[in-house]
Enzyme design. Structure first.
Site, PDB file in Angstrom:
ATOM      1  N   LYS A 103      11.501  18.154  48.774  1.00 11.33           N
ATOM      2  CA  LYS A 103      10.395  17.804  49.677  1.00 11.33           C
ATOM      3  C   LYS A 103      10.961  17.260  50.991  1.00 11.33           C
ATOM      4  O   LYS A 103      11.007  16.046  51.221  1.00 11.33           O
ATOM      5  CB  LYS A 103       9.466  16.795  48.987  1.00 11.33           C
ATOM      6  CG  LYS A 103       8.055  16.778  49.572  1.00 11.33           C
ATOM      7  CD  LYS A 103       7.081  16.137  48.610  1.00 11.33           C
ATOM      8  CE  LYS A 103       5.717  15.857  49.197  1.00 11.33           C
ATOM      9  NZ  LYS A 103       5.022  16.986  49.759  1.00 11.33           N
ATOM     10  N   GLU A 117       2.385  29.484  47.185  1.00  7.93           N
ATOM     11  CA  GLU A 117       1.600  28.242  47.222  1.00  7.93           C
ATOM     12  C   GLU A 117       0.940  28.112  48.588  1.00  7.93           C
ATOM     13  O   GLU A 117       1.108  28.970  49.453  1.00  7.93           O
ATOM     14  CB  GLU A 117       2.506  27.036  46.924  1.00  7.93           C
ATOM     15  CG  GLU A 117       3.633  26.864  47.918  1.00  7.93           C
ATOM     16  CD  GLU A 117       4.580  25.694  47.608  1.00  7.93           C
ATOM     17  OE1 GLU A 117       4.197  24.773  46.864  1.00  7.93           O
ATOM     18  OE2 GLU A 117       5.700  25.712  48.144  1.00  7.93           O
ATOM     19  N   TYR A 119      10.470  13.260  52.014  1.00  8.18           N
ATOM     20  CA  TYR A 119       9.256  12.450  52.076  1.00  8.18           C
ATOM     21  C   TYR A 119       8.427  12.584  50.820  1.00  8.18           C
ATOM     22  O   TYR A 119       8.655  13.469  49.995  1.00  8.18           O
ATOM     23  CB  TYR A 119       8.423  12.820  53.314  1.00  8.18           C
ATOM     24  CG  TYR A 119       7.618  14.101  53.174  1.00  8.18           C
ATOM     25  CD1 TYR A 119       8.220  15.345  53.213  1.00  8.18           C
ATOM     26  CD2 TYR A 119       6.237  14.046  52.980  1.00  8.18           C
ATOM     27  CE1 TYR A 119       7.475  16.511  53.081  1.00  8.18           C
ATOM     28  CE2 TYR A 119       5.487  15.213  52.842  1.00  8.18           C
ATOM     29  CZ  TYR A 119       6.115  16.439  52.900  1.00  8.18           C
ATOM     30  OH  TYR A 119       5.376  17.585  52.754  1.00  8.18           O
ATOM     31  N   LEU A 135       7.165  23.814  45.664  1.00 11.57           N
ATOM     32  CA  LEU A 135       7.303  22.396  45.313  1.00 11.57           C
ATOM     33  C   LEU A 135       6.677  22.182  43.944  1.00 11.57           C
ATOM     34  O   LEU A 135       5.589  22.700  43.664  1.00 11.57           O
ATOM     35  CB  LEU A 135       6.577  21.529  46.344  1.00 11.57           C
ATOM     36  CG  LEU A 135       6.775  20.035  46.096  1.00 11.57           C
ATOM     37  CD1 LEU A 135       8.170  19.601  46.544  1.00 11.57           C
ATOM     38  CD2 LEU A 135       5.727  19.206  46.804  1.00 11.57           C
TER      39      LEU A 135
HETATM   40  N1  PDD Z   1       2.109  18.078  50.178  1.00 10.02           N
HETATM   41  N2  PDD Z   1       3.344  22.364  47.778  1.00 10.02           N
HETATM   42  C1  PDD Z   1       3.661  21.901  49.019  1.00 10.02           C
HETATM   43  C2  PDD Z   1       4.379  22.816  49.958  1.00 10.02           C
HETATM   44  C3  PDD Z   1       3.311  20.589  49.400  1.00 10.02           C
HETATM   45  O1  PDD Z   1       3.652  20.139  50.610  1.00 10.02           O
HETATM   46  C4  PDD Z   1       2.608  19.774  48.489  1.00 10.02           C
HETATM   47  C5  PDD Z   1       2.230  18.362  48.815  1.00 10.02           C
HETATM   48  C6  PDD Z   1       2.271  20.303  47.230  1.00 10.02           C
HETATM   49  C7  PDD Z   1       1.518  19.509  46.202  1.00 10.02           C
HETATM   50  O2  PDD Z   1       2.286  18.481  45.652  1.00 10.02           O
HETATM   51  P1  PDD Z   1       1.613  17.178  45.056  1.00 10.02           P
HETATM   52  O3  PDD Z   1       0.568  17.620  44.108  1.00 10.02           O
HETATM   53  O4  PDD Z   1       2.734  16.484  44.397  1.00 10.02           O
HETATM   54  O5  PDD Z   1       1.010  16.406  46.210  1.00 10.02           O
HETATM   55  C8  PDD Z   1       2.682  21.593  46.913  1.00 10.02           C
HETATM   56  C9  PDD Z   1       1.905  16.734  50.674  1.00 10.02           C
HETATM   57  C10 PDD Z   1       0.738  16.043  50.107  1.00 10.02           C
HETATM   58  C11 PDD Z   1       1.935  16.771  52.193  1.00 10.02           C
HETATM   59  O6  PDD Z   1       2.804  17.462  52.703  1.00 10.02           O
HETATM   60  O7  PDD Z   1       1.145  16.091  52.847  1.00 10.02           O
END
Ligand code: PDD
Length: 281
Positions: A146, A179, A33, A203
Site C-alpha cells: 500500500k 479492482e 499508508y 491490494l
Molecule cells: N484504499 N484496493 C485498493 C487499490 C485500495 O486503495 C483500497 C483501499 C482497497 C480496499 O482496502 P481496504 O478494504 O483495506 O480499505 C483495495 C484506501 C481506503 C484509500 O486509498 O483511501
C-alpha cells in the site's frame, strides 16, 4: 474539535502541518499508508490495518520501525480529535534525506497522521449504486504493497469523473478484472460471488476479507478466482468494497446496465452485514 495532524511527534491543526521538501514520500513516492475508519468513536479493524502497514514497510525494506509508537500516536491523535466518524490516515515515508535514489543510511522514517471527519454523501451512493468505467490496468506489479504511488489510480478516477461516472475498474490488457481505484471488486452470477484472488496485482483489502467472512456466515458461495470483462458485463450484481467505500453497488459499467440496473439483494445483505460488524467491533 479541529481535524488534527501529527508530524513526527508534533500535533497541530491539519492546515498548519507541513513536511520537509526532502521527504522521500514527496520526492519518490517512497512511503506507505493506511486509512482506518472509526464508527461511533471506535477505530475499526485497527490491528488488521497495522499488520498491513507493517507488511508494506517490510516489503519495501524500511529500516526497523517501532510500529507500537505509531499505533500509540494514532490512538492518541484520534482520541484528541474527538471525531466519532473519522478517517485516520497514516503515512510512513523512508525519511528525510538529500535527494538520492539509493536508500539513505541511519535516517529515521517520517510519520504523518491525520484525523478528519468522514462526510457521507446524501442520498448515499451505497443506496443508489454508482456508474463505473473500465480502464487498462497500467499500474506496477506490486499493488499488494500500500504505497502512496497512486498516480494511475488518480488518473483512472479522474477519467471516470470526466465520463460522468463515479469510479473506474482496472482490467488488464488480457481482460482480467482486478479492482477499483481505491477498492476491491466482487461480482455475482448465478448465485456465486467472485473476487480476484490475493496476488501482487491487487491490494489485499480488509473489507474484502470481512465481506468474504459474511458470505461464509450467510452461506453464500464465494470464490477467489480470476474472471474477465465479459463476466463483469454479464454479472447479476457488481460491487466495490473498501474502508470508506464499504459495500458500494455498481449499476452501470461502460454504459451497460448491470443486472436490472438496481442495487441487488445480495449487495444489500452484505451492506447490512458489514454495518453489523462495524457496530460490534
Ligand atoms: N484504499 N484496493 C485498493 C487499490 C485500495 O486503495 C483500497 C483501499 C482497497 C480496499 O482496502 P481496504 O478494504 O483495506 O480499505 C483495495 C484506501 C481506503 C484509500 O486509498 O483511501
Amino acid at each position: 474539535m479541529p481535524e488534527l495532524a501529527y508530524v513526527n511527534g508534533s500535533i497541530m491543526p491539519i492546515e498548519d502541518a507541513v513536511v520537509p521538501i526532502e521527504d522521500r514520500g514527496y520526492q519518490f513516492g517512497d512511503a506507505v499508508y493506511e486509512v482506518i475508519a472509526s464508527y461511533k468513536g471506535k477505530l475499526f479493524c485497527f490491528n488488521e490495518h497495522f499488520a498491513r502497514l507493517d507488511r508494506s514497510m517490510k516489503e519495501l525494506h524500511f529500516q526497523e520501525v517501532q510500529v507500537d509508537e505509531i499505533r500509540k500516536a494514532a490512538v492518541d491523535l484520534f482520541s484528541m480529535a474527538k471525531i466519532e466518524r473519522a478517517a485516520v490516515y497514516i503515512q510512513v515515508s523512508r525519511g528525510v534525506s538529500p535527494r538520492n535514489h539509493s536508500f539513505p543510511s541511519n535516517v529515521p522514517v517520517q510519520v504523518v497522521l491525520t484525523v478528519r471527519k468522514i462526510v457521507e454523501k446524501k442520498p448515499s451512493v451505497r443506496e443508489t449504486g454508482i456508474f463505473a468505467i473500465t480502464v487498462e490496468d497500467f499500474r506496477w506489479g506490486r499493488c499488494d504493497i500500500k504505497t502512496v504511488q497512486l498516480l494511475p489510480n488518480v488518473l483512472a478516477k479522474q477519467s471516470a469523473l470526466d465520463a460522468g461516472c463515479y469510479d473506474a475498474i482496472f482490467v488488464t490488457k488480457e481482460g482480467i478484472v482486478r479492482e477499483g481505484t481505491s477498492s476491491n471488486l466482487f461480482i455475482l452470477k448465478g448465485g456465486v460471488l467472485k473476487t480476484h484472488p490475493i496476488t501482487p496485482n491487487i491490494l489485499s483489502g480488509i473489507t474484502r476479507l470481512l465481506v468474504l467472512d459474511i458470505c461464509r456466515e450467510k452461506q453464500y458461495p464465494a470464490e477467489e478466482c480470476f474472471f474477465d470483462k465479459s463476466e463483469l458485463y454479464e454479472a447479476d450484481e457488481v460491487f466495490l468494497t473498501g474502508t470508506i467505500t464499504e459495500v458500494l453497488p455498481v449499476v452501470k459499467i461502460d454504459g451497460r446496465t448491470v443486472g436490472n440496473g438496481k442495487v441487488g439483494p445480495v449487495a444489500r445483505v452484505l451492506q447490512e452485514g458489514l454495518l453489523g460488524k462495524l457496530k460490534s467491533k
